[in-house]
Write a protein that holds these residues in place. Structure first.
Motif, PDB file in Angstrom:
ATOM      1  N   CYS A 270       0.855  -1.182   0.000  1.00  0.00           N
ATOM      2  CA  CYS A 270       0.000   0.000   0.000  1.00  0.00           C
ATOM      3  C   CYS A 270       0.895   1.237   0.000  1.00  0.00           C
ATOM      4  CB  CYS A 270      -0.911   0.006   1.228  1.00  0.00           C
ATOM      5  SG  CYS A 270      -2.128   1.344   1.232  1.00  0.00           S
ATOM      6  N   ASN A 271       0.689   2.112  -0.963  1.00  0.00           N
ATOM      7  CA  ASN A 271       1.505   3.324  -1.065  1.00  0.00           C
ATOM      8  C   ASN A 271       0.955   4.424  -0.156  1.00  0.00           C
ATOM      9  OD1 ASN A 271       3.502   2.519  -2.983  1.00  0.00           O
ATOM     10  ND2 ASN A 271       1.911   2.561  -4.566  1.00  0.00           N
ATOM     11  N   ASP A 272       1.012   4.179   1.153  1.00  0.00           N
ATOM     12  CA  ASP A 272       0.586   5.206   2.096  1.00  0.00           C
ATOM     13  C   ASP A 272       1.752   6.138   2.385  1.00  0.00           C
ATOM     14  OD1 ASP A 272       2.219   4.035   4.150  1.00  0.00           O
ATOM     15  OD2 ASP A 272       0.642   2.558   4.472  1.00  0.00           O
ATOM     16  N   ALA A 273       1.495   7.127   3.228  1.00  0.00           N
ATOM     17  CA  ALA A 273       2.514   8.146   3.493  1.00  0.00           C
ATOM     18  C   ALA A 273       3.159   7.962   4.864  1.00  0.00           C
ATOM     19  CB  ALA A 273       1.881   9.539   3.399  1.00  0.00           C
ATOM     20  N   ASN A 274       3.184   6.706   5.351  1.00  0.00           N
ATOM     21  CA  ASN A 274       3.687   6.459   6.705  1.00  0.00           C
ATOM     22  C   ASN A 274       5.160   6.046   6.734  1.00  0.00           C
ATOM     23  OD1 ASN A 274       1.129   6.877   7.988  1.00  0.00           O
ATOM     24  ND2 ASN A 274       0.493   4.885   7.228  1.00  0.00           N
ATOM     25  N   GLY A 275       5.846   6.150   5.608  1.00  0.00           N
ATOM     26  CA  GLY A 275       7.202   5.625   5.516  1.00  0.00           C
ATOM     27  C   GLY A 275       8.168   6.159   6.550  1.00  0.00           C
ATOM     28  N   GLU A 276       8.201   7.470   6.732  1.00  0.00           N
ATOM     29  CA  GLU A 276       9.160   8.069   7.671  1.00  0.00           C
ATOM     30  C   GLU A 276       8.893   7.613   9.097  1.00  0.00           C
ATOM     31  OE1 GLU A 276      10.730  12.489   9.094  1.00  0.00           O
ATOM     32  OE2 GLU A 276       9.453  12.285   7.320  1.00  0.00           O
ATOM     33  N   ASN A 277       7.624   7.611   9.504  1.00  0.00           N
ATOM     34  CA  ASN A 277       7.291   7.172  10.855  1.00  0.00           C
ATOM     35  C   ASN A 277       7.594   5.681  11.040  1.00  0.00           C
ATOM     36  OD1 ASN A 277       6.351   9.670  11.756  1.00  0.00           O
ATOM     37  ND2 ASN A 277       4.290   9.302  10.955  1.00  0.00           N
TER      38      ASN A 277
ATOM     39  N   LYS B  78      -4.341   3.326  -4.127  1.00  0.00           N
ATOM     40  CA  LYS B  78      -3.097   3.298  -3.364  1.00  0.00           C
ATOM     41  C   LYS B  78      -2.447   1.920  -3.359  1.00  0.00           C
ATOM     42  CE  LYS B  78      -2.980   7.523  -1.440  1.00  0.00           C
ATOM     43  NZ  LYS B  78      -1.793   8.416  -1.414  1.00  0.00           N
ATOM     44  N   GLN B  79      -3.149   0.907  -3.831  1.00  0.00           N
ATOM     45  CA  GLN B  79      -2.655  -0.464  -3.764  1.00  0.00           C
ATOM     46  C   GLN B  79      -1.505  -0.704  -4.746  1.00  0.00           C
ATOM     47  OE1 GLN B  79      -5.955  -3.130  -4.364  1.00  0.00           O
ATOM     48  NE2 GLN B  79      -7.050  -2.415  -2.541  1.00  0.00           N
ATOM     49  N   VAL B  80      -0.492  -1.420  -4.265  1.00  0.00           N
ATOM     50  CA  VAL B  80       0.565  -1.889  -5.154  1.00  0.00           C
ATOM     51  C   VAL B  80       0.000  -3.075  -5.928  1.00  0.00           C
ATOM     52  CG1 VAL B  80       2.865  -2.910  -5.285  1.00  0.00           C
ATOM     53  CG2 VAL B  80       2.379  -1.122  -3.589  1.00  0.00           C
ATOM     54  N   ALA B  81      -0.002  -2.975  -7.240  1.00  0.00           N
ATOM     55  CA  ALA B  81      -0.633  -4.004  -8.075  1.00  0.00           C
ATOM     56  C   ALA B  81       0.416  -4.966  -8.619  1.00  0.00           C
ATOM     57  CB  ALA B  81      -1.400  -3.349  -9.221  1.00  0.00           C
ATOM     58  N   ASN B  82       0.566  -6.100  -7.970  1.00  0.00           N
ATOM     59  CA  ASN B  82       1.391  -7.185  -8.491  1.00  0.00           C
ATOM     60  C   ASN B  82       0.844  -8.500  -7.937  1.00  0.00           C
ATOM     61  OD1 ASN B  82       2.455  -7.548  -5.830  1.00  0.00           O
ATOM     62  ND2 ASN B  82       4.081  -6.055  -6.253  1.00  0.00           N
ATOM     63  N   LYS B  83       1.372  -9.598  -8.427  1.00  0.00           N
ATOM     64  CA  LYS B  83       0.835 -10.905  -8.048  1.00  0.00           C
ATOM     65  C   LYS B  83       0.936 -11.133  -6.549  1.00  0.00           C
ATOM     66  CE  LYS B  83       1.329 -15.851  -9.030  1.00  0.00           C
ATOM     67  NZ  LYS B  83       2.084 -16.870  -9.816  1.00  0.00           N
ATOM     68  N   ARG B  84       2.076 -10.750  -5.974  1.00  0.00           N
ATOM     69  CA  ARG B  84       2.282 -10.952  -4.540  1.00  0.00           C
ATOM     70  C   ARG B  84       1.222 -10.214  -3.718  1.00  0.00           C
ATOM     71  NH1 ARG B  84       7.112 -11.281  -1.233  1.00  0.00           N
ATOM     72  NH2 ARG B  84       8.403 -11.019  -3.077  1.00  0.00           N
TER      73      ARG B  84
ATOM     74  N   ASP C 273      -1.654  -8.834  -4.672  1.00  0.00           N
ATOM     75  CA  ASP C 273      -3.024  -9.274  -4.956  1.00  0.00           C
ATOM     76  C   ASP C 273      -3.346 -10.547  -4.179  1.00  0.00           C
ATOM     77  OD1 ASP C 273      -3.320  -7.165  -6.682  1.00  0.00           O
ATOM     78  OD2 ASP C 273      -3.026  -8.344  -8.506  1.00  0.00           O
ATOM     79  N   ARG C 274      -2.392 -11.470  -4.137  1.00  0.00           N
ATOM     80  CA  ARG C 274      -2.603 -12.735  -3.423  1.00  0.00           C
ATOM     81  C   ARG C 274      -2.685 -12.501  -1.917  1.00  0.00           C
ATOM     82  NH1 ARG C 274      -5.232 -17.182  -3.667  1.00  0.00           N
ATOM     83  NH2 ARG C 274      -4.132 -19.087  -3.154  1.00  0.00           N
ATOM     84  N   ILE C 275      -1.870 -11.592  -1.414  1.00  0.00           N
ATOM     85  CA  ILE C 275      -1.901 -11.269   0.014  1.00  0.00           C
ATOM     86  C   ILE C 275      -3.258 -10.693   0.402  1.00  0.00           C
ATOM     87  CG2 ILE C 275      -1.004  -9.638   1.745  1.00  0.00           C
ATOM     88  CD1 ILE C 275       1.745 -10.017   0.391  1.00  0.00           C
ATOM     89  N   ARG C 276      -3.740  -9.729  -0.387  1.00  0.00           N
ATOM     90  CA  ARG C 276      -5.041  -9.126  -0.081  1.00  0.00           C
ATOM     91  C   ARG C 276      -6.161 -10.163  -0.151  1.00  0.00           C
ATOM     92  NH1 ARG C 276      -2.516  -4.427  -2.538  1.00  0.00           N
ATOM     93  NH2 ARG C 276      -2.883  -5.299  -4.603  1.00  0.00           N
ATOM     94  N   GLU C 277      -6.075 -11.053  -1.132  1.00  0.00           N
ATOM     95  CA  GLU C 277      -7.100 -12.091  -1.271  1.00  0.00           C
ATOM     96  C   GLU C 277      -7.126 -13.003  -0.043  1.00  0.00           C
ATOM     97  OE1 GLU C 277      -7.875 -16.093  -3.992  1.00  0.00           O
ATOM     98  OE2 GLU C 277      -6.591 -14.489  -4.769  1.00  0.00           O
TER      99      GLU C 277
END
Length: 238
Positions: free
Chosen positions: A68-75, A209-215, A217-221
């Motif tokens: 997920c491309n959220d903005a929490n990276g620094e924290n 915001k979702q990172v779209a790749n096989k990994r 998608d499978r995790i979310r599923e």
């Protein structure tokens, strides 16, 4: 990922987060061990990093498990440093007490001790951030303030965070009631809460915001179906 298969198969005792989710175990190892210097434990990269991985820059490595491309990276990176510090402190104390043994992926007994060290490290994080009381139990008002400040940088997260906290505090309490800890054991509340919040955040991430790749998608599923994320590379990797 042999170390993960061995890690999750050693379930001689179970406290707190049960370590059956091998994908989340990888996240824990990354947070607690990666780039640790001066520690009694070798960095997790020593177990898994190939020659080609060494050329990856820090930004790429940090995003390896991000869906997920959220903005929490620094924290998150600041908390990552506290986790590493706490794990080093726990292992150093055990070494001083004569109870330290190296991480051994082929020994269930030693892995079970490592599980307890992970739980103690997470309780240590809670103490450093002042979100637990003297027994290691969650302090809800301070916990809420801490989570909102560190895990809700995006606008979409802000209206959801209170409900997620409520859900995960309840889950942590239920787990504590089901699995009472023995005298002298660290409190698993922070571990249980953290795992629950990770699942909640992953499921709540908006489509854009979702990172779209096989990994991912499978995790979310699997999370949506309440299935464990056993880390089978052929299933999760692109």
């Amino acid at each position: 990922m042999l170390k993960l298969v061995l890690f999750v198969s050693c379930v001689g005792f179970v406290v707190a987060y049960d370590f059956k989710d091998s994908f989340y175990n990888e996240l824990l190892l990354e947070d607690l061990l990666d780039d640790t210097t001066g520690s009694a434990v070798p960095p997790v990269d020593r177990f898994r990093r190939s020659t080609s991985d060494d050329s990856m820059d820090d930004k790429c490595k940090q995003r390896r498990y991000k869906c997920c491309n959220d903005a929490n990276g620094e924290n998150m990176e600041k908390i990552h440093e506290v986790k590493k510090q706490c794990f080093t402190e726990v292992r150093s104390k055990n070494k001083a007490d004569g109870t330290y043994e190296p991480v051994d992926m082929f020994s269930c007994e030693r892995l079970n001790r490592t599980k307890m060290e992970v739980i103690c490290a997470m309780e240590c994080v809670g103490r450093k951030k002042e979100i637990v009381d003297e027994t290691g139990s969650l302090l809800e008002p301070k916990l809420t303030e801490f989570v909102k400040a560190n895990f809700a940088s995006d606008e979409w997260q802000q209206p959801l965070i209170a409900g997620q906290i409520e859900t995960c505090v309840k889950e942590a309490k239920e787990q504590a009631a089901k699995q009472p800890r023995e005298a002298g054991q660290c409190n698993p509340d922070v571990s249980n809460f953290g795992y629950c919040m990770w699942r909640q955040m992953a499921l709540a991430c908006p489509k854009e915001k979702q990172v779209a790749n096989k990994r991912c998608d499978r995790i979310r599923e699997r999370l949506a179906n309440n299935e464990p994320l056993h880390y089978y590379k052929a299933e999760l990797d692109d």
